[in-house]
Design a protein around this motif. Structure first.
Motif, PDB file in Angstrom:
ATOM      1  N   THR A  55      -3.155  11.545   6.095  1.00  0.00           N
ATOM      2  CA  THR A  55      -3.293  11.063   4.716  1.00  0.00           C
ATOM      3  C   THR A  55      -4.619  10.295   4.638  1.00  0.00           C
ATOM      4  O   THR A  55      -5.587  10.680   5.309  1.00  0.00           O
ATOM      5  CB  THR A  55      -2.078  10.198   4.298  1.00  0.00           C
ATOM      6  OG1 THR A  55      -2.036   8.985   5.068  1.00  0.00           O
ATOM      7  CG2 THR A  55      -0.776  10.961   4.462  1.00  0.00           C
TER       8      THR A  55
ATOM      9  N   ASP B  55      -6.770   6.285   3.872  1.00  0.00           N
ATOM     10  CA  ASP B  55      -6.663   4.839   3.882  1.00  0.00           C
ATOM     11  C   ASP B  55      -5.886   4.398   2.631  1.00  0.00           C
ATOM     12  O   ASP B  55      -6.123   4.935   1.543  1.00  0.00           O
ATOM     13  CB  ASP B  55      -8.079   4.230   3.888  1.00  0.00           C
ATOM     14  CG  ASP B  55      -8.055   2.740   4.117  1.00  0.00           C
ATOM     15  OD1 ASP B  55      -8.300   2.332   5.268  1.00  0.00           O
ATOM     16  OD2 ASP B  55      -7.787   1.996   3.157  1.00  0.00           O
ATOM     17  N   PRO B  56      -4.982   3.435   2.783  1.00  0.00           N
ATOM     18  CA  PRO B  56      -4.149   3.074   1.621  1.00  0.00           C
ATOM     19  C   PRO B  56      -4.952   2.611   0.410  1.00  0.00           C
ATOM     20  O   PRO B  56      -4.491   2.734  -0.729  1.00  0.00           O
ATOM     21  CB  PRO B  56      -3.235   1.961   2.154  1.00  0.00           C
ATOM     22  CG  PRO B  56      -3.759   1.581   3.494  1.00  0.00           C
ATOM     23  CD  PRO B  56      -4.569   2.723   3.995  1.00  0.00           C
TER      24      PRO B  56
ATOM     25  N   GLU C 258      -5.276   5.744  -1.788  1.00  0.00           N
ATOM     26  CA  GLU C 258      -4.148   6.676  -1.921  1.00  0.00           C
ATOM     27  C   GLU C 258      -4.090   7.291  -3.328  1.00  0.00           C
ATOM     28  O   GLU C 258      -3.577   8.398  -3.497  1.00  0.00           O
ATOM     29  CB  GLU C 258      -2.834   6.002  -1.514  1.00  0.00           C
ATOM     30  CG  GLU C 258      -2.163   5.196  -2.553  1.00  0.00           C
ATOM     31  CD  GLU C 258      -0.947   4.432  -2.038  1.00  0.00           C
ATOM     32  OE1 GLU C 258      -0.821   4.167  -0.837  1.00  0.00           O
ATOM     33  OE2 GLU C 258      -0.125   4.081  -2.899  1.00  0.00           O
ATOM     34  N   HIS C 259      -4.672   6.611  -4.313  1.00  0.00           N
ATOM     35  CA  HIS C 259      -4.695   7.181  -5.672  1.00  0.00           C
ATOM     36  C   HIS C 259      -5.519   8.477  -5.718  1.00  0.00           C
ATOM     37  O   HIS C 259      -5.238   9.370  -6.513  1.00  0.00           O
ATOM     38  CB  HIS C 259      -5.251   6.160  -6.670  1.00  0.00           C
ATOM     39  CG  HIS C 259      -6.633   5.689  -6.351  1.00  0.00           C
ATOM     40  ND1 HIS C 259      -6.911   4.820  -5.299  1.00  0.00           N
ATOM     41  CD2 HIS C 259      -7.830   5.984  -6.912  1.00  0.00           C
ATOM     42  CE1 HIS C 259      -8.215   4.598  -5.263  1.00  0.00           C
ATOM     43  NE2 HIS C 259      -8.791   5.293  -6.219  1.00  0.00           N
TER      44      HIS C 259
ATOM     45  N   ARG D  80      -3.318  11.202  -4.375  1.00  0.00           N
ATOM     46  CA  ARG D  80      -2.312  11.532  -5.392  1.00  0.00           C
ATOM     47  C   ARG D  80      -2.919  12.431  -6.477  1.00  0.00           C
ATOM     48  O   ARG D  80      -2.351  13.456  -6.866  1.00  0.00           O
ATOM     49  CB  ARG D  80      -1.786  10.230  -6.007  1.00  0.00           C
ATOM     50  CG  ARG D  80      -0.652  10.413  -7.005  1.00  0.00           C
ATOM     51  CD  ARG D  80       0.592  10.882  -6.294  1.00  0.00           C
ATOM     52  NE  ARG D  80       1.772  10.890  -7.130  1.00  0.00           N
ATOM     53  CZ  ARG D  80       2.644  11.877  -7.146  1.00  0.00           C
ATOM     54  NH1 ARG D  80       2.431  12.961  -6.410  1.00  0.00           N
ATOM     55  NH2 ARG D  80       3.733  11.804  -7.862  1.00  0.00           N
TER      56      ARG D  80
ATOM     57  N   GLN E 293      -4.300   3.196  10.610  1.00  0.00           N
ATOM     58  CA  GLN E 293      -3.952   3.158   9.194  1.00  0.00           C
ATOM     59  C   GLN E 293      -4.942   3.862   8.266  1.00  0.00           C
ATOM     60  O   GLN E 293      -4.596   4.163   7.120  1.00  0.00           O
ATOM     61  CB  GLN E 293      -3.762   1.706   8.748  1.00  0.00           C
ATOM     62  CG  GLN E 293      -2.540   1.034   9.352  1.00  0.00           C
ATOM     63  CD  GLN E 293      -2.829   0.335  10.670  1.00  0.00           C
ATOM     64  OE1 GLN E 293      -3.720   0.727  11.429  1.00  0.00           O
ATOM     65  NE2 GLN E 293      -2.063  -0.711  10.971  1.00  0.00           N
TER      66      GLN E 293
ATOM     67  N   SER F 285      -1.267   5.848   4.083  1.00  0.00           N
ATOM     68  CA  SER F 285      -0.681   6.326   2.820  1.00  0.00           C
ATOM     69  C   SER F 285       0.577   7.154   3.044  1.00  0.00           C
ATOM     70  O   SER F 285       1.141   7.692   2.079  1.00  0.00           O
ATOM     71  CB  SER F 285      -1.713   7.165   2.045  1.00  0.00           C
ATOM     72  OG  SER F 285      -2.782   6.342   1.635  1.00  0.00           O
TER      73      SER F 285
ATOM     74  N   ALA G  61       3.554   6.003   0.969  1.00  0.00           N
ATOM     75  CA  ALA G  61       3.452   6.424  -0.437  1.00  0.00           C
ATOM     76  C   ALA G  61       3.797   7.900  -0.574  1.00  0.00           C
ATOM     77  O   ALA G  61       4.544   8.298  -1.488  1.00  0.00           O
ATOM     78  CB  ALA G  61       2.040   6.156  -0.950  1.00  0.00           C
TER      79      ALA G  61
END
Ligand code: FEO
Length: 391
Positions: free
Chosen positions: A51, A53-54, A57-58, A61, A82, A87, A90
């Motif tokens: 995924t 990096d947080p 995350e958008h 998405r 991470q 992510s 999420a």
């Protein structure tokens, strides 16, 4: 960036981080980076490989939605750090039936780092395959590139290797594939130096494993994908297994110019002998550039004044870094000055204990260097030259 198709039914859906300038609060990112995530759609199942990096995350998405929000059956986690795994919580919320596919060691880390519960995992062993319908993911354990749990994913039908951090680069670019090999080489070398160099022996083994695969495309988790795999594989072979080059790295700090005068004389003497030198003033140096220079250097010199009975803290920091990065240098020593005593040389030698180097005779002078001190630096330069002739 919008999702980009990199092969039939394989899309790059991750995020480009143009503005990030520091990683781990340590590593400079002059060219930003990317967190690559790949969607592989099979005839029966769909998988997301890593995924982002947080903080981004958008973007993941939005990219998945732009592709019609396909059902995600599996989230393959190749590495628990991470910037790739952050992510996953999420994604598991967006797709409540999705399972995290990873190895047992990575699962343990994900439970510790992200609190993803045990019932959300499918664990795989080294060499195990996961069929998606017309596309089969094969998992290849690759410990210590650069964490112990890392694995690679090979998609044989498309001859694609998803290589995680291995072979990657911190390089923000709008291009899905390498278009500027020179810029990518610099970024990948910097990345190798900072992240992979301490694990050269393991890297060499993984290069052997990869050499046994038929690969048309390498899709790393940072930086552009390699549609000419030999470009990055050859570079890694040189960096990880090639002999050190006729290069001296001089990393120094000077308070009142005595050490600086010594460094300037020494570097000039080396240049006169035909020895390549890279000189770094630690008060201002980009430590990523210093790390890159260590990939090839045969000799490392730390230049420092004596402060409070030992090396200047900037020199100690450099020595700590060099020791941690474990370059393939064969020789090292210390030059610098002192006012009234101290154990600078012994302390620095002790800090470089992980290196497999021969320590050359140091040159430490009292106060401003005199003619005899410059003579000692000439002798050291000659010694380095003689050693390098045997490379
Ligand atoms: Fe890019 Fe080790 O994470």
């Amino acid at each position: 960036m919008k999702p980009r198709k990199i092969k039939e039914n394989i899309y790059s859906v991750g995020a480009v981080d143009w503005d990030r300038r520091l990683f781990d609060q340590l590593i400079p990112l002059p060219d930003g980076t990317s967190y690559n995530s790949y969607l592989v759609t099979g005839g029966e199942k769909n998988a997301l490989i890593d995924t982002v990096d947080p903080a981004m995350e958008h973007v993941l998405r939005a990219n998945l939605r732009e592709l019609g929000d396909p059902r995600i059956d599996y989230v393959v986690c190749q590495h628990a750090e991470q910037d790739h795994s952050g992510s996953i919580p999420a994604v598991l919320e967006w797709y409540p039936d999705a399972k995290v596919v990873t190895n047992p060691r990575c699962m343990g880390l994900l439970i510790d780092l992200l609190h993803i519960p045990e019932e959300r995992y499918i664990t795989v062993e080294d060499g195990e395959e996961l069929a998606l319908g017309g596309k089969t993911l094969k998992f290849i354990y690759a410990p210590w590139v650069h964490w112990p749990e890392t694995m690679l994913t090979y998609l044989g039908e498309e001859r694609v290797l998803f290589s995680c951090d291995f072979l990657g680069s911190h390089l923000a670019t709008s291009e899905a594939f390498v278009t500027d090999e020179s810029a990518t080489y610099e970024a990948a070398k910097r990345y190798y130096a900072e992240i992979m160099m301490p694990f050269r022996a393991q890297i060499a083994k993984h290069l052997d494993t990869v050499a046994g695969l038929a690969i048309d495309l390498i899709a790393p988790s940072h930086g552009p994908a390699y549609d000419r795999p030999a470009f990055i594989l050859d570079a890694y072979c040189d960096w990880a297994t090639g002999a050190p080059k006729n290069l001296v790295v001089v990393a120094y700090v000077s308070m009142h110019d005595s050490t600086r005068l010594m460094v300037e004389h020494f570097v000039r003497a080396l240049g006169g002998l035909g020895v390549q030198v890279m000189q770094f003033d630690l008060a201002h140096a980009d430590i990523g550039k210093l790390a890159m220079s260590l990939v090839d250097a045969a000799t490392v010199i730390i230049g420092t004044p004596t402060v409070l009975g030992g090396p200047h803290p900037q020199a100690a920091y450099a020595a700590f870094l060099v020791n941690a990065l474990k370059p393939k240098a064969k020789w090292a020593t210390v030059i610098g000055s002192f006012g009234w005593g101290g154990r600078t040389v012994e302390k620095l030698q002790g800090m470089l204990g992980s290196l497999d180097v021969e320590f050359l005779e140091p040159v430490l002078v009292k106060g401003l260097p005199r003619e005899a001190d410059y003579g000692a630096l000439d002798t050291l330069a000659q010694t380095v030259y003689d050693k390098h002739c045997a490379l």
